[in-house]
Design a protein around this motif. Sequence first.
Motif, short mmCIF file in Angstrom:
data_model
loop_
_atom_site.label_atom_id
_atom_site.label_comp_id
_atom_site.label_asym_id
_atom_site.label_seq_id
_atom_site.Cartn_x
_atom_site.Cartn_y
_atom_site.Cartn_z
N ILE A 31 55.03 65.23 61.18
CA ILE A 31 55.65 64.37 62.20
C ILE A 31 54.60 63.47 62.84
O ILE A 31 54.82 62.26 63.01
CB ILE A 31 56.35 65.23 63.28
CG1 ILE A 31 57.56 65.96 62.68
CG2 ILE A 31 56.80 64.35 64.45
CD1 ILE A 31 58.21 66.94 63.63
N LEU A 32 53.45 64.05 63.17
CA LEU A 32 52.37 63.25 63.76
C LEU A 32 51.89 62.18 62.78
O LEU A 32 51.63 61.04 63.17
CB LEU A 32 51.20 64.16 64.14
CG LEU A 32 51.41 65.09 65.34
CD1 LEU A 32 50.20 65.99 65.54
CD2 LEU A 32 51.69 64.29 66.61
N SER A 33 51.81 62.55 61.49
CA SER A 33 51.36 61.59 60.48
C SER A 33 52.33 60.41 60.37
O SER A 33 51.91 59.25 60.24
CB SER A 33 51.24 62.28 59.12
OG SER A 33 50.30 63.34 59.17
N ILE A 34 53.62 60.71 60.41
CA ILE A 34 54.63 59.64 60.35
C ILE A 34 54.51 58.72 61.56
O ILE A 34 54.63 57.50 61.44
CB ILE A 34 56.05 60.25 60.27
CG1 ILE A 34 56.23 60.98 58.93
CG2 ILE A 34 57.11 59.16 60.43
CD1 ILE A 34 57.53 61.74 58.83
N LEU A 35 54.23 59.31 62.70
CA LEU A 35 54.05 58.50 63.91
C LEU A 35 52.83 57.60 63.78
O LEU A 35 52.84 56.45 64.23
CB LEU A 35 53.91 59.42 65.14
CG LEU A 35 55.15 60.23 65.53
CD1 LEU A 35 54.83 61.17 66.69
CD2 LEU A 35 56.31 59.31 65.90
N PHE A 36 51.77 58.12 63.15
CA PHE A 36 50.56 57.31 62.95
C PHE A 36 50.83 56.17 61.98
O PHE A 36 50.48 55.01 62.22
CB PHE A 36 49.42 58.18 62.42
CG PHE A 36 48.93 59.22 63.38
CD1 PHE A 36 49.07 59.04 64.76
CD2 PHE A 36 48.33 60.38 62.92
CE1 PHE A 36 48.62 60.00 65.66
CE2 PHE A 36 47.87 61.34 63.81
CZ PHE A 36 48.02 61.16 65.18
N ILE A 37 51.48 56.51 60.85
CA ILE A 37 51.74 55.51 59.81
C ILE A 37 52.66 54.40 60.31
O ILE A 37 52.49 53.22 59.98
CB ILE A 37 52.36 56.19 58.56
CG1 ILE A 37 51.34 57.14 57.93
CG2 ILE A 37 52.82 55.15 57.54
CD1 ILE A 37 51.91 57.99 56.81
N SER A 38 53.62 54.78 61.14
CA SER A 38 54.58 53.79 61.66
C SER A 38 54.02 53.02 62.86
O SER A 38 54.73 52.22 63.47
CB SER A 38 55.87 54.49 62.07
OG SER A 38 55.63 55.42 63.12
N ASN A 39 52.76 53.30 63.18
CA ASN A 39 52.08 52.64 64.31
C ASN A 39 52.76 52.92 65.65
O ASN A 39 52.62 52.14 66.60
CB ASN A 39 52.02 51.11 64.08
CG ASN A 39 51.11 50.74 62.93
OD1 ASN A 39 50.06 51.36 62.74
ND2 ASN A 39 51.52 49.76 62.14
#
Length: 247
Positions: A31-39
């Motif tokens: 979930i954190l990674s998706i938040l990072f990737i989506s800026n």
Amino acid sequence: MSVTKSKLSYALVVFTWLFFLLGAALVFILILSILFISNTTSTFLGGLQVIQQAPYLLIYVEIASAGLFPLVYSLYKKEPPRVYGIQKKNSVLSIIISISLLMILDVVESLVTGNPIFSMGESYNLPLGFGVFYAALGLFAYGPLEVFFIFWLIVKTDDLFKKKILFRIDLDANKSIFITKGTLISCILFGLIHVITTQYFPSFFLIMLVFLLLGIIFTNLENSIGPMLAWSIYNNQVLSVVTSCLF
């Protein structure tokens, strides 16, 4: 039971308990990674703040830890649902006994602790479509799936033992109530893990007792419909998540 099946059951049980802890962490990181990737955020603390503002995302963590692997495995292996009590047989009796026992326990718990029997959660302010989706997902995750998780472990743990019955209480010549080794072991471990996750030791006794009762109903009546329904009503997390998503 063959040695191969016994080893498989052992591996499944151990892996499932490990995945209960590690799976949640992996999904949280995802979930954190998706938040990072989506800026959406660029820092770890920022990601935590986003999750705090969108706590419904933790439903995915619950699914990953308590039920994802057993569900996927059972579907992949095409295991009959009746193995885990999902059938019409004894369903009415299972529902009546399960709900009655947990409602009595809920009232006693409320009288002892002073906490309300039911409490609604704060609104997540979700759009209607998302609200309905996450309400349904939360109901499934914190209700039936959690019960399926434990019953799946009970079945697999019982497969490890040639003599499954721990002890039996004879009611009459034709009726008895029994507790299997898998039921006791699984419920104790589930209670202990809740102590770790909640940092509240009394939760061990409560969770162990609740699932021990539900496990006994499941193994004796070969039906899990009642326990799933009763736990969905009893577990205040279900009501909290559903109301937070919808209102």
